[in-house]
Design a protein around this motif. Sequence first.
Motif, PDB file in Angstrom:
ATOM      1  N   ALA A   1       0.977   5.220   6.749  1.00 20.14           N
ATOM      2  CA  ALA A   1       1.381   5.061   5.348  1.00 20.14           C
ATOM      3  C   ALA A   1       1.760   6.397   4.727  1.00 20.14           C
ATOM      4  O   ALA A   1       2.682   6.470   3.931  1.00 20.14           O
TER       5      ALA A   1
ATOM      6  N   ASP B   1       2.607  -1.593   4.633  1.00 17.39           N
ATOM      7  CA  ASP B   1       2.572  -0.128   4.700  1.00 17.39           C
ATOM      8  C   ASP B   1       3.712   0.481   3.892  1.00 17.39           C
ATOM      9  O   ASP B   1       3.496   1.441   3.143  1.00 17.39           O
TER      10      ASP B   1
ATOM     11  N   MET C   1       2.952  -0.066   0.145  1.00 17.55           N
ATOM     12  CA  MET C   1       1.932   0.838  -0.378  1.00 17.55           C
ATOM     13  C   MET C   1       2.411   2.280  -0.414  1.00 17.55           C
ATOM     14  O   MET C   1       1.913   3.080  -1.206  1.00 17.55           O
TER      15      MET C   1
ATOM     16  N   TRP D   1       3.431   3.364  -3.826  1.00 11.53           N
ATOM     17  CA  TRP D   1       2.386   3.544  -4.835  1.00 11.53           C
ATOM     18  C   TRP D   1       1.822   4.959  -4.781  1.00 11.53           C
ATOM     19  O   TRP D   1       1.695   5.547  -3.721  1.00 11.53           O
TER      20      TRP D   1
ATOM     21  N   ASP E   1      -1.165   7.562  -4.773  1.00 11.86           N
ATOM     22  CA  ASP E   1      -2.483   7.513  -4.160  1.00 11.86           C
ATOM     23  C   ASP E   1      -3.501   7.998  -5.184  1.00 11.86           C
ATOM     24  O   ASP E   1      -4.054   9.093  -5.074  1.00 11.86           O
TER      25      ASP E   1
ATOM     26  N   VAL F   1      -6.037   1.876  -5.396  1.00  7.49           N
ATOM     27  CA  VAL F   1      -5.161   1.626  -4.252  1.00  7.49           C
ATOM     28  C   VAL F   1      -5.708   0.510  -3.358  1.00  7.49           C
ATOM     29  O   VAL F   1      -4.959  -0.370  -2.919  1.00  7.49           O
TER      30      VAL F   1
ATOM     31  N   ARG G   1      -3.714  -2.974  -2.629  1.00  7.70           N
ATOM     32  CA  ARG G   1      -3.374  -3.347  -1.252  1.00  7.70           C
ATOM     33  C   ARG G   1      -3.947  -4.728  -0.913  1.00  7.70           C
ATOM     34  O   ARG G   1      -3.253  -5.558  -0.338  1.00  7.70           O
TER      35      ARG G   1
END
Length: 149
Positions: A4, A32, A35, A38, A40, A57, A61
């Motif tokens: 990721a 993956d 995400m 996004w 972290d 997160v 997910r």
Amino acid sequence: MPKAKLQAATVGGSADDTEAAFYDALQNGDIDKLMACWADEDDVVCVHPGGARMVGVAAVRAGFDAMFSQGRIRAWPEHVRKVEALGSAVHNLVERIEVMTADGPREAFAVATNVYHKTAQGWRMVAHHASPGTGRDMLEQSPASTLLH
């Protein structure tokens, strides 16, 4: 380096690029890549239509994993309105969603707001909030004809 994180580094150079990568990953059921769009951060937030608020997160997910487990999702952003600044961007849009039913594909709509921040890794989503919509949301409204709450 985790997969990721490698993919996160490849997301494009603008909020528009990140949004395109998000909807592409959504349509392809690629958690993956989704995400990787996004940030972290512990404070990211996501609300799916009619759903609970997911913060962080791991929760975001898990919410998308649960959605993907129900089958393929086809959603396109349309009628995007943008407010952008040096380090943030807010996109309000209508999501046109194709839902598979026993009678074949049907259209559904959601009204969504996506918020992006410019981070050291590039533009990343920090909030996605979607509410149930209707076909009427597909009609462009001028600012003078919108209602405020």
